[in-house]
Write a protein that holds these residues in place. Structure first.
Motif: not given
Length: 325
Positions: A34-40
């Motif tokens: 998994a990779r880290q992403i931005d969430l709204t």
């Protein structure tokens, strides 16, 4: 009593569990990358339950899903302070492989312990217990304390002294009876003769009784001398309170005691001493002993005269037994 290496087995089992955990981690726990992403954050409740939106590069579209946000993050990252649209901001991990790629990783499910985690925790606990318990158990032996060794030596000394004293008592019984009577001339007149009964006890014990008694007295003298020197080794406190010279003597005496015990065990001396003591106590039941002695005397009176001559000779007695303390 044989030493049981309990903590050694605990330590070994702990290493086995630790190795199993390492093996499970090495082959993987079937958790995709998994990779880290931005969430709204579109909507958020005080407990952190929220609905988020992210861009899925695999389906090439924006997606929405329920998510557990961090309720303790800064208020500046929450709506409505974060932006003018009333959205908040959070980070998450998106799966990048497998059939679930593009989905958000369920952090709540990750909190459950897997087999590898359980093995690792138990293995670490057992390793710590084995190392701590083993070192605490070995500390007295490292400092020279040999309480168990001294108990074994004391028990052997007591058994040896018993054998020597019982033989001395049996010989004394013959001497005492010989002061008041002589052996009957008639082979059938031995019933209720204290002298015949006393000689019968020694005959039943066998010729090896005298040798065992002499060996027991010699061994008891050696053990008692060494036990006196090794007295500081009876406990950790006494060992630490003793002076350097006393500790040195105690260490040397403990080493000699260990050799004597090993030699006694190899030659089955404890069993010999115990058997000799039992054999020499046969005369305690006066009625049965007198009857058995008379029967045996009638069968071989010459053997009784020969034994009496041996006992009244200059080499009839073993060394005088010392009293038990």
């Amino acid at each position: 009593m044989r030493h049981v290496p309990f903590f050694r087995w605990v330590l070994t089992f702990g290493f086995v569990l630790f190795a199993c955990a390492v093996g499970l981690y090495a082959v993987g726990s079937n958790v995709p990358e998994a990779r880290q992403i931005d969430l709204t954050v579109l909507d958020e409740k005080p407990d952190g339950s929220c609905r988020v939106r992210w861009f899925d590069p695999y389906q090439k579209r924006a997606r929405q899903a329920s998510y557990q946000c961090d309720p303790g993050r800064s208020d500046l990252l929450k709506a409505p302070q974060y932006d003018s649209r009333g959205h908040g901001w959070e980070t998450g991990f998106m799966l990048t492989e497998g059939p679930e790629r593009g989905n958000l990783e369920d952090l709540a499910a990750e909190q459950d312990l897997g087999a590898a985690d359980v093995f690792l925790l138990l293995g670490t606990l057992l390793i710590a217990l084995g190392l701590l318990g083993g070192n605490l158990r070995a500390l007295p032996r490292f400092l020279g304390v040999q309480a168990r060794l001294l108990r074994q030596a004391s028990d052997l000394s007591e058994a040896a002294t018993w054998a020597a004293e019982e033989y001395e008592r049996a010989v004394s019984a013959v001497e005492e009876a010989g002061r008041h009577e002589v052996l009957p001339q008639d082979a059938d007149s031995g019933y209720r003769s204290p002298l015949v009964t006393a000689l019968w006890v020694l005959r039943e014990a066998g010729p090896q009784a005298r040798e065992t008694a002499a060996l027991g007295q010699e061994l008891a003298d050696q053990l008692n001398r060494l036990l006196k020197d090794a007295a500081p080794a009876a406990g950790l406190r006494s060992m630490l309170q003793a002076g350097p010279a006393a500790r040195s003597r105690a260490a040397k005496a403990a080493a000699e005691l260990r050799l004597l015990l090993a030699d006694a065990e190899q030659n089955v001396l404890p069993e010999r001493f115990a058997q000799t003591s039992v054999d020499l106590l046969r005369g305690q039941d006066a009625g049965l002993a007198s009857l058995a002695a008379a029967t045996d005397f009638a069968r071989a009176p010459s053997m009784y005269r020969h034994l009496l001559a041996q006992l009244t000779g200059p080499t009839g007695r073993p060394p005088t037994a010392t009293a038990r303390t």
